[in-house]
Design a protein around this motif. Sequence first.
Motif, PDB file in Angstrom:
ATOM      1  N   GLY A 393      39.016  33.568  44.379  1.00  0.00           N
ATOM      2  CA  GLY A 393      38.873  35.623  43.597  1.00  0.00           C
ATOM      3  C   GLY A 393      38.898  35.591  42.407  1.00  0.00           C
ATOM      4  N   ASP A 417      43.860  26.489  45.016  1.00  0.00           N
ATOM      5  CA  ASP A 417      42.830  27.579  44.457  1.00  0.00           C
ATOM      6  C   ASP A 417      42.039  26.945  44.551  1.00  0.00           C
ATOM      7  OD1 ASP A 417      41.841  29.396  41.832  1.00  0.00           O
ATOM      8  OD2 ASP A 417      43.211  28.602  40.780  1.00  0.00           O
ATOM      9  N   THR A 418      40.500  28.345  45.141  1.00  0.00           N
ATOM     10  CA  THR A 418      39.447  27.881  45.280  1.00  0.00           C
ATOM     11  C   THR A 418      38.592  28.115  44.241  1.00  0.00           C
ATOM     12  OG1 THR A 418      38.963  29.322  46.693  1.00  0.00           O
ATOM     13  CG2 THR A 418      40.203  27.251  46.997  1.00  0.00           C
ATOM     14  N   GLN A 421      31.638  31.327  43.398  1.00  0.00           N
ATOM     15  CA  GLN A 421      31.123  31.909  43.327  1.00  0.00           C
ATOM     16  C   GLN A 421      30.048  32.752  44.664  1.00  0.00           C
ATOM     17  OE1 GLN A 421      28.631  30.813  40.056  1.00  0.00           O
ATOM     18  NE2 GLN A 421      29.397  32.457  38.730  1.00  0.00           N
ATOM     19  N   THR A 422      29.819  34.243  44.436  1.00  0.00           N
ATOM     20  CA  THR A 422      28.283  34.513  45.509  1.00  0.00           C
ATOM     21  C   THR A 422      27.522  33.671  45.776  1.00  0.00           C
ATOM     22  OG1 THR A 422      29.409  36.814  44.964  1.00  0.00           O
ATOM     23  CG2 THR A 422      26.065  36.276  46.265  1.00  0.00           C
ATOM     24  N   ASP A 507      30.978  31.385  33.902  1.00  0.00           N
ATOM     25  CA  ASP A 507      32.924  31.408  33.783  1.00  0.00           C
ATOM     26  C   ASP A 507      32.762  30.153  32.883  1.00  0.00           C
ATOM     27  OD1 ASP A 507      33.175  33.066  35.423  1.00  0.00           O
ATOM     28  OD2 ASP A 507      34.273  31.569  36.639  1.00  0.00           O
ATOM     29  N   ARG A 522      35.241  35.018  33.530  1.00  0.00           N
ATOM     30  CA  ARG A 522      34.394  35.749  32.950  1.00  0.00           C
ATOM     31  C   ARG A 522      34.074  34.993  31.492  1.00  0.00           C
ATOM     32  NH1 ARG A 522      30.070  35.135  36.874  1.00  0.00           N
ATOM     33  NH2 ARG A 522      28.857  35.910  35.664  1.00  0.00           N
TER      34      ARG A 522
END
Length: 657
Positions: A393, A417-418, A421-422, A507, A522
């Motif tokens: 997230g 830690d992945t 994004q949508t 990003d 971002r």
Amino acid sequence: MPEREVEQHIEALLQERRTFEPPAEFRAQANARDESIYEEANKDPVAWWAGQARERLTWFKEWDRDFNWDPPHYQWFIGGKLNASYNCLDRHLDEHGDRIAYIWVPELDGETKRITYRQLHEDVCRFANVLKGQGIGKGDKVGIYMGMVPELPVAMLACARIGAPHVVVFGGFSADSLRERMNQAGCKVMITMDGGYRRGNTIPLKANADEAMQDTPTIERCIVVRRTGDDVPMQQGRDLWYHELMQDASADCEAEPMDAEDMLYMLHSSGTTGKPKGVVHTTGGYLTQVASTHYNVFDIKPDRDIYWCAADIGWVTGHSYIVYGPLTNACTSVLYEGAPDYPDKDRFWTIVEEHKVTILYTAPTTIRTFMKWGVDYPKKHDLSSLRLLGTVGEPINPEAWIWYQEYIGGGRTPVVDTWWQTETGAIMITPLPGITTLKPGSATFPYPGVIADVVDDAGNPVGRGKAGYVVIKHPTPGMLRTLYEADDRYVETYWSRFGDRVYFPADGCKLDEDGYFWLLGRVDDVMNVSGHRISTYEVESALVDHEKVAEAAVVGAQDPDTGQAIIAFVTLKGGNEGTEELIAELREHVAKVIGKLARPKSIIFTDELPKTRSGKIMRRLLKDVAEGRQLGDVTTLQNADVVEEIRQKATLRAGEE
Ligand code: 7RM
């Protein structure tokens, strides 16, 4: 345990153990334990993904062509036929029909439900017939506005079964947001609930839906699940009770063979400005990447693991890693209805202990909240069942990573830690827990089959030791195909910054000397102070590294002298006071950690930070505050009232200076 001791312990760990090898026993049993997986995938990504599609899914008909690229559009597994609901359910029934698919934990105690694959299949078939009975067929869009109850995945899978794309809107969204999304998608049916539970209160879902439906010309029917039992008005001819329809429905329903490229669903991206984007995901490609990453990143042992993704299904994380990934892999998941602090701040740990959860996947912001609450809550519980932890997230600061591994994972568990994004539909940059040497705060390396790099403004690779923009150089199967009825915006947003062959996620990212990816957040959050590029995240990380700071949000505010000035909003750990001395101390601390250039110009103390309902800090709003602007839309906030408080404090401080 005194918090000071915890802090010293964390401090020591941060100093001592910069990297973490996979534990030997973990590696020995890991689904992905051989580094050759990367070489193999790199040699021919398309062939590798095709292998994943074959291995992880059941196809009614194999594809004619594995990939076609007509930049910036692409297709995967062209001509292949499959059904997502069949892959999630039917094919498991012979051998694993009695396995639990979901352990549903309601917010209120005493009614935990265990739902087997067979039961889930039956409900999905029934509800698919209900939808058919309401005139829904292939291609019709179905709106879903629900809380975290088993009927939510049932509704989604029923849609998938008959080829009707679902459009899930998070239950925390307002009536206006719901209406906008329903109209944009042209939904024919809406599925909702009388109400949902949250922290002991009820969320009036049906009332919101009613308000939204005052102006949703395409919606013909509204199906209502009974949850709270609250008295809700049912409009004659439009509204129908779920339980009544289910009673009369047949449990026999063939899964519709879908084209690999048929839309499985649409989900509006959690954009904070402008019109929401309807991100379109397909059946074959999406399911392939979701199933593959779920299996390898979470090292799923379907017959043993109790897996818990503590997101809400209303977000992409829930779509991919509560519904489609775990079910495709025939895994047992916890489905939790409520909040982490209800009835008390140890609710998560009660659930982990009681259900012997082995894998937990949650967000950095949640972890930092747990840190704020203190280690006594997790310490009250036996968390020894946990063998793997994950986050998603936002960037996770090393302190939170270490805390998570130490106090939740007992120092044993890898932490994945992945980054994704949508729009990417599934995990893109991540460790493989049996292979990757971890560095706290780094998402490490692209998943096999993902070709990523970090480039500068001109699109040239920055090389190791430098920062720039992360880019994806070859489409992966799970990535979005377009924005619904806004293909121009799709091309312009994602495939224009560096030409039409490079996907631009927006990003920032740093490549370290060892080639590890450090996602910086971002790029619209990157500040430019006197010509220096400083990530808001870097400054935040430095601030939360201070012993008295619980959470920090940093924005770059326009400044006549330096271009942008760094403004920090800070919440303190319990018992600390936001004094002038502390401001000086924090500025000094940031100077020490990053350098004087990163010292915040102003620091504003606040009890809470404004967050979206998915837990992302609303920096845009804070930027408005910092730049003294009129505030924009606050309806997507989970805590809108804090904004006014912060605004007043900011004005006060500006007056002082
Ligand atoms: C899954 C999800 C996407 C944005 C993305 C990043 C940020 C997500 C990480 C991360 C650093 C991570 N979808 N992000 N994961 N940043 N490290 N592991 O969150 O569409 O809602 O958000 O979230 O900025 O672009 S999302």
